[in-house]
Design a protein around this motif. Sequence first.
Motif, short mmCIF file in Angstrom:
data_model
loop_
_atom_site.label_atom_id
_atom_site.label_comp_id
_atom_site.label_asym_id
_atom_site.label_seq_id
_atom_site.Cartn_x
_atom_site.Cartn_y
_atom_site.Cartn_z
N SER A 61 -4.39 4.41 -2.88
CA SER A 61 -5.38 3.34 -2.87
C SER A 61 -6.60 3.73 -3.71
O SER A 61 -7.00 4.90 -3.72
N SER A 97 -10.49 3.26 -4.13
CA SER A 97 -11.63 2.81 -3.32
C SER A 97 -12.72 2.18 -4.17
O SER A 97 -12.79 2.41 -5.38
N THR A 109 -12.36 0.90 1.39
CA THR A 109 -10.96 0.71 0.98
C THR A 109 -10.62 -0.76 0.83
O THR A 109 -10.61 -1.48 1.84
N VAL A 134 -3.57 -2.26 -0.49
CA VAL A 134 -2.90 -1.45 0.54
C VAL A 134 -1.79 -2.25 1.21
O VAL A 134 -0.65 -1.79 1.34
N LEU A 163 -4.56 6.84 1.61
CA LEU A 163 -6.01 6.63 1.46
C LEU A 163 -6.65 7.99 1.47
O LEU A 163 -6.46 8.75 2.44
N ILE A 183 -9.84 9.37 2.05
CA ILE A 183 -11.16 8.91 2.52
C ILE A 183 -11.76 9.91 3.50
O ILE A 183 -11.07 10.79 4.02
#
Length: 211
Positions: free
Chosen positions: A36, A38, A84, A89, A101, A103
């Motif tokens: 993903s 961001s 996100t 996704v 992800l 993150i």
Amino acid sequence: MSEKGILAVVSGFSGAGKGTLMKALLKKYEERYALSISATTRQPREGEVHGREYFFLTQEEFQQMIREDALIEHACYVKNYYGTPKQYVFDQMAAGKDVILEIEIQGALKVKEKFPDTLLLFVTPPSAKELEARLVGRGTETEDVIRDRLARAAEEAEYMDQYDYILVNDVLDDCVEQMHQLIQDQHQRVSENGAFISAMKQELKELVSSV
Ligand code: 5GP
């Protein structure tokens, strides 16, 4: 087994080598994963490209995404916002890709709360001293930022035990393989195989009633 992709979150201290790890994983298993991208309000670092490392947004644009409910989660990290985007996704998971992800912790815990089947992985260097050495060696941050990030790491360590697995990033290739294995094992989880289980129950009932 399961056809839908797995949602995996990778967190870890800034400087733990997550970026390198992700690149190596995607290079080795390109077909299997989608990473993903961001949105963030932080400034691009040298060499970073809009739409590749991040979508670099203004505060106003970021707030707009929040208002439109276009983010799965968002969090503030060392004075900047990160979030996100939802659409990518969900599309990739529906297409059968395992989505990763990368993150930080607040966001990771929010995702787990919303989607309990999410796999939470925490990447760490072998020691705190090694973390400091990697942050300094990276050479992209000022001393102030390094101090901020170490302080943040100390806070984040408090949350490590809320993750499903810890990955020690010492030898890169080993870490890539461990991560791949952990994510692929999720496809065997009962919660990922509802359709298979229903079909098996139904077939067994039919077999039993036909004898
Ligand atoms: P960096 O500025 O070093 O690229 O990222 C700082 C931190 O923000 C990292 O821990 C990274 O994993 C995290 N991060 C990147 N994207 C997101 C996101 O979409 N949401 C959240 N909550 N954190 C993110």
